[in-house]
Write a protein that holds these residues in place. Structure first.
Motif, PDB file in Angstrom:
ATOM      1  N   LEU A 176       0.821  -1.207   0.000  1.00 33.08           N
ATOM      2  CA  LEU A 176       0.000   0.000   0.000  1.00 33.08           C
ATOM      3  C   LEU A 176       0.858   1.261   0.000  1.00 33.08           C
ATOM      4  O   LEU A 176       0.526   2.252  -0.653  1.00 33.08           O
ATOM      5  CB  LEU A 176      -0.934  -0.021   1.208  1.00 33.08           C
ATOM      6  N   SER A 177       1.978   1.225   0.723  1.00 33.70           N
ATOM      7  CA  SER A 177       2.870   2.393   0.744  1.00 33.70           C
ATOM      8  C   SER A 177       3.593   2.556  -0.583  1.00 33.70           C
ATOM      9  O   SER A 177       3.790   3.674  -1.066  1.00 33.70           O
ATOM     10  CB  SER A 177       3.874   2.251   1.885  1.00 33.70           C
ATOM     11  N   GLN A 178       4.010   1.443  -1.180  1.00 33.39           N
ATOM     12  CA  GLN A 178       4.653   1.512  -2.491  1.00 33.39           C
ATOM     13  C   GLN A 178       3.717   2.130  -3.525  1.00 33.39           C
ATOM     14  O   GLN A 178       4.156   2.907  -4.381  1.00 33.39           O
ATOM     15  CB  GLN A 178       5.058   0.110  -2.946  1.00 33.39           C
ATOM     16  N   GLN A 179       2.451   1.776  -3.443  1.00 34.73           N
ATOM     17  CA  GLN A 179       1.502   2.270  -4.438  1.00 34.73           C
ATOM     18  C   GLN A 179       1.400   3.783  -4.390  1.00 34.73           C
ATOM     19  O   GLN A 179       1.265   4.437  -5.425  1.00 34.73           O
ATOM     20  CB  GLN A 179       0.123   1.649  -4.229  1.00 34.73           C
ATOM     21  N   ARG A 180       1.502   4.353  -3.190  1.00 37.16           N
ATOM     22  CA  ARG A 180       1.444   5.820  -3.084  1.00 37.16           C
ATOM     23  C   ARG A 180       2.655   6.457  -3.763  1.00 37.16           C
ATOM     24  O   ARG A 180       2.516   7.432  -4.499  1.00 37.16           O
ATOM     25  CB  ARG A 180       1.398   6.232  -1.614  1.00 37.16           C
ATOM     26  N   LEU A 181       3.854   5.913  -3.538  1.00 38.08           N
ATOM     27  CA  LEU A 181       5.038   6.494  -4.170  1.00 38.08           C
ATOM     28  C   LEU A 181       5.009   6.298  -5.682  1.00 38.08           C
ATOM     29  O   LEU A 181       5.485   7.153  -6.436  1.00 38.08           O
ATOM     30  CB  LEU A 181       6.312   5.874  -3.583  1.00 38.08           C
ATOM     31  N   ALA A 191       8.836  15.317  -7.875  1.00 42.63           N
ATOM     32  CA  ALA A 191       8.416  14.942  -6.526  1.00 42.63           C
ATOM     33  C   ALA A 191       8.988  13.579  -6.167  1.00 42.63           C
ATOM     34  O   ALA A 191       9.376  13.331  -5.025  1.00 42.63           O
ATOM     35  CB  ALA A 191       6.893  14.923  -6.431  1.00 42.63           C
ATOM     36  N   SER A 192       9.065  12.687  -7.151  1.00 45.22           N
ATOM     37  CA  SER A 192       9.621  11.365  -6.901  1.00 45.22           C
ATOM     38  C   SER A 192      11.074  11.443  -6.474  1.00 45.22           C
ATOM     39  O   SER A 192      11.545  10.648  -5.660  1.00 45.22           O
ATOM     40  CB  SER A 192       9.493  10.496  -8.164  1.00 45.22           C
ATOM     41  N   ARG A 193      11.816  12.429  -7.003  1.00 50.90           N
ATOM     42  CA  ARG A 193      13.235  12.565  -6.636  1.00 50.90           C
ATOM     43  C   ARG A 193      13.418  12.931  -5.176  1.00 50.90           C
ATOM     44  O   ARG A 193      14.491  12.723  -4.622  1.00 50.90           O
ATOM     45  CB  ARG A 193      13.890  13.615  -7.533  1.00 50.90           C
ATOM     46  N   ALA A 194      12.376  13.481  -4.561  1.00 52.57           N
ATOM     47  CA  ALA A 194      12.461  13.777  -3.131  1.00 52.57           C
ATOM     48  C   ALA A 194      12.538  12.499  -2.305  1.00 52.57           C
ATOM     49  O   ALA A 194      12.840  12.546  -1.121  1.00 52.57           O
ATOM     50  CB  ALA A 194      11.254  14.606  -2.691  1.00 52.57           C
ATOM     51  N   TYR A 195      12.262  11.352  -2.939  1.00 52.65           N
ATOM     52  CA  TYR A 195      12.287  10.073  -2.240  1.00 52.65           C
ATOM     53  C   TYR A 195      13.513   9.240  -2.611  1.00 52.65           C
ATOM     54  O   TYR A 195      13.515   8.028  -2.430  1.00 52.65           O
ATOM     55  CB  TYR A 195      11.000   9.295  -2.538  1.00 52.65           C
ATOM     56  N   HIS A 196      14.557   9.877  -3.101  1.00 59.08           N
ATOM     57  CA  HIS A 196      15.823   9.188  -3.294  1.00 59.08           C
ATOM     58  C   HIS A 196      16.521   9.033  -1.939  1.00 59.08           C
ATOM     59  O   HIS A 196      16.418   9.910  -1.071  1.00 59.08           O
ATOM     60  CB  HIS A 196      16.732   9.975  -4.236  1.00 59.08           C
ATOM     61  N   GLN A 305      19.305   4.582  -3.457  1.00 57.64           N
ATOM     62  CA  GLN A 305      18.127   3.737  -3.642  1.00 57.64           C
ATOM     63  C   GLN A 305      16.902   4.633  -3.772  1.00 57.64           C
ATOM     64  O   GLN A 305      16.887   5.752  -3.274  1.00 57.64           O
ATOM     65  CB  GLN A 305      17.915   2.825  -2.433  1.00 57.64           C
ATOM     66  N   HIS A 306      15.885   4.108  -4.414  1.00 59.30           N
ATOM     67  CA  HIS A 306      14.600   4.802  -4.374  1.00 59.30           C
ATOM     68  C   HIS A 306      13.851   4.290  -3.143  1.00 59.30           C
ATOM     69  O   HIS A 306      13.874   3.104  -2.848  1.00 59.30           O
ATOM     70  CB  HIS A 306      13.780   4.546  -5.640  1.00 59.30           C
ATOM     71  N   HIS A 307      13.210   5.203  -2.456  1.00 58.19           N
ATOM     72  CA  HIS A 307      12.515   4.859  -1.209  1.00 58.19           C
ATOM     73  C   HIS A 307      11.467   3.767  -1.430  1.00 58.19           C
ATOM     74  O   HIS A 307      11.087   3.051  -0.504  1.00 58.19           O
ATOM     75  CB  HIS A 307      11.843   6.118  -0.661  1.00 58.19           C
ATOM     76  N   ILE A 308      11.008   3.592  -2.653  1.00 58.14           N
ATOM     77  CA  ILE A 308       9.943   2.634  -2.933  1.00 58.14           C
ATOM     78  C   ILE A 308      10.411   1.192  -2.720  1.00 58.14           C
ATOM     79  O   ILE A 308       9.597   0.281  -2.611  1.00 58.14           O
ATOM     80  CB  ILE A 308       9.418   2.829  -4.373  1.00 58.14           C
ATOM     81  N   VAL A 309      11.733   0.964  -2.626  1.00 60.05           N
ATOM     82  CA  VAL A 309      12.247  -0.384  -2.363  1.00 60.05           C
ATOM     83  C   VAL A 309      13.062  -0.455  -1.076  1.00 60.05           C
ATOM     84  O   VAL A 309      13.653  -1.499  -0.770  1.00 60.05           O
ATOM     85  CB  VAL A 309      13.117  -0.900  -3.536  1.00 60.05           C
ATOM     86  N   SER A 310      13.097   0.622  -0.297  1.00 58.97           N
ATOM     87  CA  SER A 310      13.969   0.614   0.881  1.00 58.97           C
ATOM     88  C   SER A 310      13.486   1.629   1.916  1.00 58.97           C
ATOM     89  O   SER A 310      12.581   2.419   1.656  1.00 58.97           O
ATOM     90  CB  SER A 310      15.407   0.939   0.456  1.00 58.97           C
ATOM     91  N   ASP A 311      14.103   1.580   3.096  1.00 59.05           N
ATOM     92  CA  ASP A 311      13.829   2.562   4.149  1.00 59.05           C
ATOM     93  C   ASP A 311      15.019   2.601   5.101  1.00 59.05           C
ATOM     94  O   ASP A 311      16.050   1.943   4.861  1.00 59.05           O
ATOM     95  CB  ASP A 311      12.511   2.260   4.878  1.00 59.05           C
ATOM     96  N   GLY A 312      14.885   3.345   6.197  1.00 59.46           N
ATOM     97  CA  GLY A 312      16.008   3.510   7.115  1.00 59.46           C
ATOM     98  C   GLY A 312      16.464   2.211   7.745  1.00 59.46           C
ATOM     99  O   GLY A 312      17.668   1.966   7.897  1.00 59.46           O
ATOM    100  N   TRP A 313      15.509   1.371   8.178  1.00 55.88           N
ATOM    101  CA  TRP A 313      15.859   0.066   8.748  1.00 55.88           C
ATOM    102  C   TRP A 313      16.613  -0.755   7.704  1.00 55.88           C
ATOM    103  O   TRP A 313      17.588  -1.450   8.014  1.00 55.88           O
ATOM    104  CB  TRP A 313      14.581  -0.645   9.184  1.00 55.88           C
ATOM    105  N   SER A 314      16.175  -0.680   6.445  1.00 55.64           N
ATOM    106  CA  SER A 314      16.804  -1.443   5.372  1.00 55.64           C
ATOM    107  C   SER A 314      18.270  -1.079   5.203  1.00 55.64           C
ATOM    108  O   SER A 314      19.095  -1.934   4.844  1.00 55.64           O
ATOM    109  CB  SER A 314      16.061  -1.204   4.052  1.00 55.64           C
ATOM    110  N   ILE A 315      18.618   0.182   5.424  1.00 59.32           N
ATOM    111  CA  ILE A 315      20.017   0.592   5.318  1.00 59.32           C
ATOM    112  C   ILE A 315      20.868  -0.206   6.297  1.00 59.32           C
ATOM    113  O   ILE A 315      21.965  -0.670   5.966  1.00 59.32           O
ATOM    114  CB  ILE A 315      20.154   2.103   5.574  1.00 59.32           C
ATOM    115  N   GLY A 316      20.346  -0.394   7.524  1.00 63.10           N
ATOM    116  CA  GLY A 316      21.067  -1.204   8.493  1.00 63.10           C
ATOM    117  C   GLY A 316      21.233  -2.642   8.020  1.00 63.10           C
ATOM    118  O   GLY A 316      22.291  -3.249   8.183  1.00 63.10           O
ATOM    119  N   VAL A 317      20.166  -3.206   7.419  1.00 62.21           N
ATOM    120  CA  VAL A 317      20.232  -4.574   6.897  1.00 62.21           C
ATOM    121  C   VAL A 317      21.276  -4.657   5.790  1.00 62.21           C
ATOM    122  O   VAL A 317      22.109  -5.574   5.754  1.00 62.21           O
ATOM    123  CB  VAL A 317      18.854  -5.017   6.364  1.00 62.21           C
TER     124      VAL A 317
END
Length: 565
Positions: A176-181, A191-196, A305-317
């Protein structure tokens, strides 16, 4: 000095202290002193007092000779054995998560080194082992083992089903979150570049280039979501994955021929260019990198990365798995990581099946009630008019609170049973109210939204944003304001699974291209510009300390989110 102790599947921060003559600080005293200056996740879980630091023959610190922490180095209270099945089960879970040998019924989760990320994992372990659903807020209200056990004993049975792997021979939906991005990208590429999500790692030491490329290739093969591209069929987006052997997209640039000053400028220019280069969501790849050689044993690795495939926790992973893979490959060993049971696409299918019916209505009803009648816009006095269409361009103004003020704020929270985040949010809300002349403000804050153990090791877009409403006009004292902020924060966290975009749909605020809906001020997190990594073979394999992504709104720093709000 600080060191991170390697533990299978985890790390913990250990402080090694050489006190001045006549001083004999205890672990409790040291921890309390650091808590006034550092966020919870940066406070060491163990303190080792040494007579002197071990040195190598050439006078440098010998990290390998530092003693391993034992039970006496941890901040623990007078021991009393856990009583009953629940306390004993919880003690075992705490021991596993906190990497300690013994937990008593009077021990305090956060004093033992727990933080918000481990707290989220604790809830998932309780669900898995004891079969009950205990709200994470109970741990913050009852952080002592025996008190938390009582809350667990009163919790209801978990109704969450397992996340199962689904066949790849069927159309796979976006979360659902991916669909919004995806929708934002279709609407406005800028606007999408704001989510790099750019990151820079400085690699110091002899770099095994083949091992580095092999580690990155393995990471992309292992984490299916990093091979995703989002393709629309009849206007409906689906996830499609490149083959496992696609490899990591890595460009290389040798900057060693440039003078030192020009070299650093070139690094900055490359970093800016890399971070801003657009992604094509339908073609991929949605993660890429550049390796900059700045010296014989100095490199900078840029990863975006594009935020649509990652997030802050993912950076740690990503950093943790990259470090393990690089260390293995540089020593000629095989991949040490165990296979993943599920992938992000499986979570997306599960989420869409679970978040419907009664559960969807329960969460939607909370947010409607929480935000009904909230102001659509925070009317801050500005030195220029708001543009008709937001540009997603902003700046950063760093600042720091003194150690004395931080300590007093934390003490205020402790007296009221609130976290430091809640205290700062209350003060921030009050300031915004005074500046805007509005006695009702809404502030956004991120949560990791990983409440299932199955997803802890996945790279993906799980993070959600919560809209916290504070009615400053309904409080007559700081204590009342703080109590309201605490109630709002904990209530929002219990209903964190509903994606922000669905909250917007449920509340139906007035929409405008000039500002984001529901809130325009964000309680975000201060990010470091880069992470230092030691590169090389053997014990010099790549090491990095990722920036944790808060599992609860407790480690963030309130501030103006100027970039895309």
């Amino acid at each position: 000095m600080l060191a991170r102790e390697d533990v299978p599947g985890d790390k913990r921060l250990v402080a090694y202290v050489v006190p001045s003559a006549g001083a004999e600080p205890t672990g409790v005293q040291l921890r309390e002193a650091l808590q006034t200056q550092l966020p919870e996740y940066m406070v060491p879980s163990a303190f080792m007092v040494l007579d002197a630091f071990p040195l190598t023959p050439n006078g440098k610190l010998d990290r390998k000779a530092l003693p391993a922490p034992d039970g006496s180095s941890l901040v623990q209270r007078e021991y009393e054995a856990p009583q009953g099945e629940i306390e004993q089960g919880l003690a075992e879970i705490w021991q596993s998560l906190l990497k300690i040998e013994q937990v008593g019924r009077h021990d305090h989760f956060f004093e033992l080194g727990g933080h918000s990320l481990l707290a989220a994992q604790l809830v998932s372990r309780v669900r898995e082992r004891l079969g009950v659903e205990v709200p994470l807020r109970e741990l913050f209200v009852h952080p002592v083992l025996h008190a938390f056990a009582q809350a667990v004993g009163q919790a209801g049975a978990s109704t969450l089903g397992r996340i199962e792997r689904v066949g790849r021979d069927q159309p796979l939906p976006l979360s659902l979150s991916q669909q919004r991005l995806w929708f934002i990208d279709q609407l406005d590429a800028s606007a999408s570049r704001a989510y790099h999500m750019p990151a820079a790692l400085r690699l110091s030491g002899s770099l095994h280039r083949d091992a580095l490329k092999q580690a990155l290739d393995t990471l992309v093969a292992r984490q299916e979501g990093l091979r995703a591209r989002l393709v629309a069929v009849d206007g409906v987006p689906h996830q499609v994955f490149a083959p496992e052997d696609i490899g990591f997209t890595l460009a290389e640039h040798d900057l060693t021929q440039l003078p030192a000053e020009a070299r650093e400028q070139a690094v900055r220019e490359q970093a800016i260019d890399e971070a801003g280069a657009p992604f094509d969501l339908s073609q991929g790849p949605l993660i890429r990198g550049r390796l900059l050689r700045t010296g014989d044993e100095e490199h900078v690795l840029l990863i975006t990365q594009h935020h649509i495939v990652s997030d802050g926790w993912s950076i740690g992973v990503i950093i943790r798995e990259f470090a393990q893979l690089y260390a293995a490959y540089s020593e000629g060993r095989v991949n040490p990581l165990t296979a993943l049971d599920i992938q992000y696409a499986d979570y997306a299918v599960w989420q869409r099946g679970w978040l419907q019916g009664e559960e969807l209505e329960r969460q939607t009803a909370f947010w409607r009630e929480h935000l009904v009648g909230a102001p659509a816009l925070l009317e801050l006095p500005t030195d220029r008019a708001r543009p008709a269409v937001q540009s997603h361009v902003g700046g950063t103004l760093p600042f720091a609170l003194s150690a004395e003020l931080s300590a007093r704020l934390k003490q205020l929270g402790q007296r009221q049973g609130a976290t430091l985040f809640m205290v700062l949010l209350a003060g921030w809300s009050l300031l915004l109210s005074r500046l805007s002349g509005q006695d009702d403000v809404v502030i956004g804050t991120p949560v990791a939204n990983r409440q299932r153990r199955e997803v802890e090791a996945l790279v993906g877009f799980f993070v959600n944003t919560l809209a916290l409403r504070v009615r400053v006009g309904e409080t007559a004292s700081m204590a009342e304001l703080l109590a309201q902020v605490k109630k709002a924060t904990l209530g929002a966290f219990v209903h964190q699974e509903l994606p922000f975009e669905q909250v917007v749909e449920a509340v139906q605020p007035a929409r405008s291209l000039s500002h984001s809906p529901l809130f325009q001020v964000h309680a975000g997190r201060v990010r470091a510009p880069g992470t230092a990594v030691r590169a090389g073979g053997g014990s010099g394999a790549a090491r990095a300390q990722p920036e944790p992504q808060s599992a609860v709104p407790g480690d963030a720093v309130p501030g103006q989110h100027a970039g895309n709000r």
